[in-house]
Design an enzyme around this catalytic site. Structure first.
Site, PDB file in Angstrom:
ATOM      1  N   GLU A 197      -4.923  16.549 -11.301  1.00  0.00           N
ATOM      2  CA  GLU A 197      -5.589  16.607 -12.568  1.00  0.00           C
ATOM      3  C   GLU A 197      -7.163  17.019 -12.559  1.00  0.00           C
ATOM      4  OE1 GLU A 197      -3.454  15.190 -16.036  1.00  0.00           O
ATOM      5  OE2 GLU A 197      -5.371  15.291 -17.107  1.00  0.00           O
ATOM      6  N   LYS A 235       6.336  22.949 -14.595  1.00  0.00           N
ATOM      7  CA  LYS A 235       5.679  21.659 -14.136  1.00  0.00           C
ATOM      8  C   LYS A 235       5.416  21.587 -12.739  1.00  0.00           C
ATOM      9  CE  LYS A 235       4.704  17.094 -14.530  1.00  0.00           C
ATOM     10  NZ  LYS A 235       4.921  15.751 -15.328  1.00  0.00           N
ATOM     11  N   ASN A 279      -0.632  18.282 -21.116  1.00  0.00           N
ATOM     12  CA  ASN A 279      -1.099  17.153 -22.215  1.00  0.00           C
ATOM     13  C   ASN A 279      -1.056  17.774 -23.532  1.00  0.00           C
ATOM     14  OD1 ASN A 279      -0.976  14.901 -20.720  1.00  0.00           O
ATOM     15  ND2 ASN A 279      -2.786  15.202 -19.781  1.00  0.00           N
ATOM     16  N   LYS A 331       2.712  11.211 -11.535  1.00  0.00           N
ATOM     17  CA  LYS A 331       1.963  10.470 -12.385  1.00  0.00           C
ATOM     18  C   LYS A 331       2.673   8.991 -12.681  1.00  0.00           C
ATOM     19  CE  LYS A 331      -1.180  13.468 -14.993  1.00  0.00           C
ATOM     20  NZ  LYS A 331      -1.473  13.743 -16.385  1.00  0.00           N
ATOM     21  N   ARG A 388       0.902  -1.312   0.082  1.00  0.00           N
ATOM     22  CA  ARG A 388      -0.335   0.257  -0.100  1.00  0.00           C
ATOM     23  C   ARG A 388       0.921   1.360   0.045  1.00  0.00           C
ATOM     24  NH1 ARG A 388      -2.971  -2.796   4.149  1.00  0.00           N
ATOM     25  NH2 ARG A 388      -4.850  -4.091   2.902  1.00  0.00           N
ATOM     26  N   HIS A 434      -1.056   9.982 -28.267  1.00  0.00           N
ATOM     27  CA  HIS A 434      -1.403   9.026 -27.701  1.00  0.00           C
ATOM     28  C   HIS A 434      -1.937   8.132 -28.670  1.00  0.00           C
ATOM     29  CE1 HIS A 434      -1.287  10.192 -23.066  1.00  0.00           C
ATOM     30  NE2 HIS A 434       0.323  10.020 -23.391  1.00  0.00           N
ATOM     31  N   ARG A 467      -3.796  20.948 -14.465  1.00  0.00           N
ATOM     32  CA  ARG A 467      -2.896  20.036 -15.032  1.00  0.00           C
ATOM     33  C   ARG A 467      -2.921  19.433 -16.382  1.00  0.00           C
ATOM     34  NH1 ARG A 467       0.203  15.573 -11.146  1.00  0.00           N
ATOM     35  NH2 ARG A 467       1.775  14.788 -12.989  1.00  0.00           N
ATOM     36  N   HIS A 479      -0.652  15.536 -26.518  1.00  0.00           N
ATOM     37  CA  HIS A 479      -0.832  14.153 -26.141  1.00  0.00           C
ATOM     38  C   HIS A 479      -2.097  13.398 -26.659  1.00  0.00           C
ATOM     39  CE1 HIS A 479       2.490  15.529 -23.779  1.00  0.00           C
ATOM     40  NE2 HIS A 479       2.717  14.500 -22.999  1.00  0.00           N
ATOM     41  N   GLU A 528       8.777  17.473 -25.156  1.00  0.00           N
ATOM     42  CA  GLU A 528       8.240  17.807 -23.775  1.00  0.00           C
ATOM     43  C   GLU A 528       8.648  19.222 -23.369  1.00  0.00           C
ATOM     44  OE1 GLU A 528       5.612  16.450 -23.125  1.00  0.00           O
ATOM     45  OE2 GLU A 528       5.943  14.156 -22.875  1.00  0.00           O
ATOM     46  N   HIS A 546       7.419   8.108 -27.523  1.00  0.00           N
ATOM     47  CA  HIS A 546       6.643   9.247 -26.789  1.00  0.00           C
ATOM     48  C   HIS A 546       6.820  10.544 -27.437  1.00  0.00           C
ATOM     49  CE1 HIS A 546       3.709  10.676 -23.934  1.00  0.00           C
ATOM     50  NE2 HIS A 546       4.667  11.508 -23.497  1.00  0.00           N
TER      51      HIS A 546
HETATM   52  P1  NAD Z   1      12.483   5.641 -22.139  1.00  0.00           P
HETATM   53  O1  NAD Z   1      12.174   5.316 -20.628  1.00  0.00           O
HETATM   54  O2  NAD Z   1      12.057   4.492 -22.967  1.00  0.00           O
HETATM   55  O3  NAD Z   1      14.017   5.954 -22.337  1.00  0.00           O
HETATM   56  C1  NAD Z   1      14.318   6.466 -23.723  1.00  0.00           C
HETATM   57  C2  NAD Z   1      15.414   5.475 -24.129  1.00  0.00           C
HETATM   58  O4  NAD Z   1      16.623   5.891 -23.594  1.00  0.00           O
HETATM   59  C3  NAD Z   1      15.534   3.636 -23.246  1.00  0.00           C
HETATM   60  O5  NAD Z   1      16.003   3.196 -24.671  1.00  0.00           O
HETATM   61  C4  NAD Z   1      16.430   3.887 -22.441  1.00  0.00           C
HETATM   62  O6  NAD Z   1      16.982   2.730 -22.106  1.00  0.00           O
HETATM   63  C5  NAD Z   1      17.482   4.749 -22.914  1.00  0.00           C
HETATM   64  N1  NAD Z   1      18.196   5.595 -21.776  1.00  0.00           N
HETATM   65  C6  NAD Z   1      17.829   6.246 -20.741  1.00  0.00           C
HETATM   66  N2  NAD Z   1      18.818   6.851 -20.258  1.00  0.00           N
HETATM   67  C7  NAD Z   1      19.718   6.745 -21.056  1.00  0.00           C
HETATM   68  C8  NAD Z   1      21.302   7.181 -21.112  1.00  0.00           C
HETATM   69  N3  NAD Z   1      21.328   8.209 -19.949  1.00  0.00           N
HETATM   70  N4  NAD Z   1      21.839   6.793 -21.894  1.00  0.00           N
HETATM   71  C9  NAD Z   1      21.557   6.048 -22.880  1.00  0.00           C
HETATM   72  N5  NAD Z   1      20.530   5.766 -23.134  1.00  0.00           N
HETATM   73  C10 NAD Z   1      19.628   5.990 -22.224  1.00  0.00           C
HETATM   74  O7  NAD Z   1      11.764   6.836 -22.614  1.00  0.00           O
HETATM   75  P2  NAD Z   1      11.570   8.421 -22.189  1.00  0.00           P
HETATM   76  O8  NAD Z   1      11.302   9.223 -23.337  1.00  0.00           O
HETATM   77  O9  NAD Z   1      12.483   8.723 -21.019  1.00  0.00           O
HETATM   78  O10 NAD Z   1      10.072   8.275 -21.485  1.00  0.00           O
HETATM   79  C11 NAD Z   1       8.903   8.167 -21.991  1.00  0.00           C
HETATM   80  C12 NAD Z   1       7.982   7.378 -21.143  1.00  0.00           C
HETATM   81  O11 NAD Z   1       7.665   8.497 -20.169  1.00  0.00           O
HETATM   82  C13 NAD Z   1       6.798   6.882 -21.804  1.00  0.00           C
HETATM   83  O12 NAD Z   1       6.173   5.836 -21.231  1.00  0.00           O
HETATM   84  C14 NAD Z   1       5.549   8.148 -21.289  1.00  0.00           C
HETATM   85  O13 NAD Z   1       4.301   7.811 -21.222  1.00  0.00           O
HETATM   86  C15 NAD Z   1       6.084   8.553 -20.056  1.00  0.00           C
HETATM   87  N6  NAD Z   1       5.710   9.976 -19.590  1.00  0.00           N
HETATM   88  C16 NAD Z   1       5.480  10.125 -18.185  1.00  0.00           C
HETATM   89  C17 NAD Z   1       5.178  11.289 -17.611  1.00  0.00           C
HETATM   90  C18 NAD Z   1       4.466  11.433 -16.398  1.00  0.00           C
HETATM   91  O14 NAD Z   1       4.055  12.508 -15.928  1.00  0.00           O
HETATM   92  N7  NAD Z   1       4.753  10.483 -15.602  1.00  0.00           N
HETATM   93  C19 NAD Z   1       5.386  12.139 -18.590  1.00  0.00           C
HETATM   94  C20 NAD Z   1       5.906  12.179 -19.908  1.00  0.00           C
HETATM   95  C21 NAD Z   1       6.091  10.937 -20.284  1.00  0.00           C
HETATM   96  N1  GLY Z   2       3.018  14.728 -18.456  1.00  0.00           N
HETATM   97  C1  GLY Z   2       1.646  15.185 -18.113  1.00  0.00           C
HETATM   98  C2  GLY Z   2       1.444  15.510 -16.610  1.00  0.00           C
HETATM   99  O1  GLY Z   2       2.377  15.129 -15.808  1.00  0.00           O
HETATM  100  O2  GLY Z   2       0.466  15.698 -16.021  1.00  0.00           O
END
Ligand code: NAD
Ligand code: GLY
Length: 370
Positions: free
Chosen positions: A243, A233, A251, A149, A127, A258, A247, A254, A191, A271
């Site tokens: 949200e 942010k 997006n 998130k 939890r 998406h 918030r 997005h 982003e 992404h």
């Molecule tokens: P990712 O986590 O897939 O990383 C991208 C690539 O870079 C991967 O292959 C990873 O292994 C590699 N990598 C990471 N760090 C590295 C480094 N320092 N050197 C070499 N390679 C490295 O993708 P991302 O773009 O970081 O994140 C995308 C994800 O984030 C999506 O799933 C998206 O939905 C999510 N997201 C979430 C929020 C949120 O608010 N929680 C906001 C935006 C995006």
């Molecule tokens: N990336 C969108 C949010 O954090 O709300």
């Protein structure tokens, strides 16, 4: 503040008893102070993936060992396609196999995929256990590690299973960006760009003046971009953590994005690539609805392309696009809600006639060229 002053700074996110600090700077991974003052526990679990672990895991382990008698690791497969129940289970399995108790601290070492999954695991294990974000992609440093998130994907919809759950701290080491592939850097820039039109017109100007420096990984430019993004942010999330309204502006791009990610299969488009293209489409919708002048669309198209991101969506029929967008979390009773720009630095949420949306899709997808 000048961009150069931005190195080694802290941005606070004010959420009452869930407040925390985002530390931004080069070399933070190896600085003892980054890891002091975190919750004490018998165990820590570092979650990473097959790409990031060989680069940074040993260094994080070395920093955590003085603080935690047991430093466990779980190394997941790399990619958006693995942001799923199976990977989430692997994290939980490792915790249970080592009888990790409810004080165990989780560390997410990687990009947004690792951060989102680790946060979700932390939210549900016993939890809720504490977790720390150690983002290593530009995208995760400017967005996903901040704001709480957490999620995994479902085959029918992106980020459909998750929780709002804040980390204890964010450690964004800019030096980790040195090893990031250029395509991933561009994905992160999507982003970064979004914060301009939704919240800060001056930041949009700054991005246009500094895009070449960002693409060349100029440390001062990156430091400023990460800091300003996190400030915006933090400001948004501080007002609307769950949200209920504001918030949603984060997006921007997005809803279209998406649909591209889900429609093409997770991982086919990054992404950030989908968001970049989605911002062009949302900008066009803003223009077609009379909110913004046509010059705004041209400006966004130019900046998104300049960042190395696609401005044309893949060949996907408008009907399919719309069907996918109706599963978006912002949709209400099947009505798609879009984040649109009504003036530079100000976003608004609203619906739009589906024939207008279909026109936008046709105007910006490879379908038109087929
Ligand atoms: P990712 O986590 O897939 O990383 C991208 C690539 O870079 C991967 O292959 C990873 O292994 C590699 N990598 C990471 N760090 C590295 C480094 N320092 N050197 C070499 N390679 C490295 O993708 P991302 O773009 O970081 O994140 C995308 C994800 O984030 C999506 O799933 C998206 O939905 C999510 N997201 C979430 C929020 C949120 O608010 N929680 C906001 C935006 C995006
Ligand atoms: N990336 C969108 C949010 O954090 O709300």
């Amino acid at each position: 503040m000048s961009p150069v002053d931005a190195a080694n700074t802290v941005v606070d996110i004010d959420l009452g008893d869930r407040s925390y600090a985002i530390h931004i700077g080069a070399g933070l991974l190896d600085q003892a102070s980054s890891w002091q003052g975190l919750p004490r526990a018998r165990s820590a679990l570092i979650v990473s993936n097959e790409t990031v672990a060989p680069l940074y895991l040993a260094r994080l382990q070395a920093q955590l060992q003085p603080h935690y008698p047991q430093v466990l690791t779980v190394i997941l497969k790399d990619g958006e396609a693995y942001k799923d129940w199976h990977s989430l289970n692997a994290i939980v399995d490792q915790l249970l196999a080592h009888a990790a108790d409810r004080k165990t601290v989780l560390f997410a070492l990687g990009g947004g995929v690792i951060g989102d999954m680790t946060g979700f695991a932390a939210a549900i294990y016993m939890r809720g256990v504490p977790f720390v974000q150690v983002p290593t992609t530009l995208l995760s440093q400017v967005d996903s590690s901040v704001g709480g998130k957490t999620a995994i994907n479902h085959p029918l919809g992106k980020n459909m299973l998750g929780a709002f759950y804040q980390p204890e701290r964010v450690i964004a080491d800019l030096a980790t960006l040195d090893t990031l592939p250029q395509r991933e850097l561009s994905a992160g820039l999507a982003e970064v760009i979004k914060y301009g039109p939704i919240a800060d017109a001056a930041f949009l100007d700054w991005l246009e003046s500094n895009m070449d420096a960002l693409l060349a990984r100029d440390r001062a430019a990156l430091a400023y971009a990460v800091r300003r993004s996190c400030e915006i942010k933090a400001w948004v999330v501080g007002q609307d953590e769950r949200e209920q309204g504001l918030r949603a502006i984060l997006n921007f791009g997005h809803t279209f994005g998406h649909a591209i990610e889900t429609g093409m299969g997770y991982g086919a488009w990054l992404h950030g690539e989908a968001v970049g293209c989605g911002m062009v489409m949302a900008s066009d919708l803003s223009v077609r609805l009379g909110l913004m002048p046509a010059s705004f669309l041209a400006r966004m198209q130019r900046l998104v392309a300049w960042a190395g991101l696609p401005t044309q969506a893949p060949a996907m029929a408008p009907e399919r696009f719309i069907e996918l967008m109706q599963v978006d979390k912002k949709a209400e009773g099947g009505e798609i809600r879009f984040v649109l720009i009504e003036s530079l630095g100000k976003a608004v949420m609203r619906g739009a006639a589906l024939d207008l949306v279909a026109d936008v899709i046709r105007a910006h997808s490879l379908l038109a060229a087929a």
